[in-house]
Design a protein around this motif. Structure first.
Motif: not given
Length: 88
Positions: A1-9, A66-72
């Motif tokens: 979750m934290t990683n996803n939050k950092n990626q969204n930031e 980043i968006e592609i890596l989020n979906t993986m």
């Protein structure tokens, strides 16, 4: 979750940078419309516009990556040892 939050930031930061660059490109393009603009300044603006466009393109690529890596799904990764299972 934290990683996803950092990626969204990171995506948000990149999008704000893209907006800033697009605004800068727009302002320089408007300045280039002036026929009495100094020649040296005109060359600097043209070069700066090209550099800004390169940065915008790079930022867009970073966002897409980043968006592609989020979906993986990193837990379910299957790497084939060979590609002989593909039909010819």
């Amino acid at each position: 979750m934290t990683n996803n939050k950092n990626q969204n930031e990171t995506i948000d930061k990149l999008r704000t940078e893209i907006d800033k660059m697009n605004l800068l490109i727009h302002k320089m393009s408007e300045s280039l419309q002036n026929p009495f603009l100094n020649v040296d300044l005109r060359f600097k603006y043209k070069a700066a516009i090209q550099e800004c466009e390169k940065k915008v393109k790079m930022f867009k690529g970073d966002i897409k990556a980043i968006e592609i890596l989020n979906t993986m799904d990193t837990n379910n990764v299957e790497l084939p040892k060979h590609y002989q299972h593909h039909a010819r």
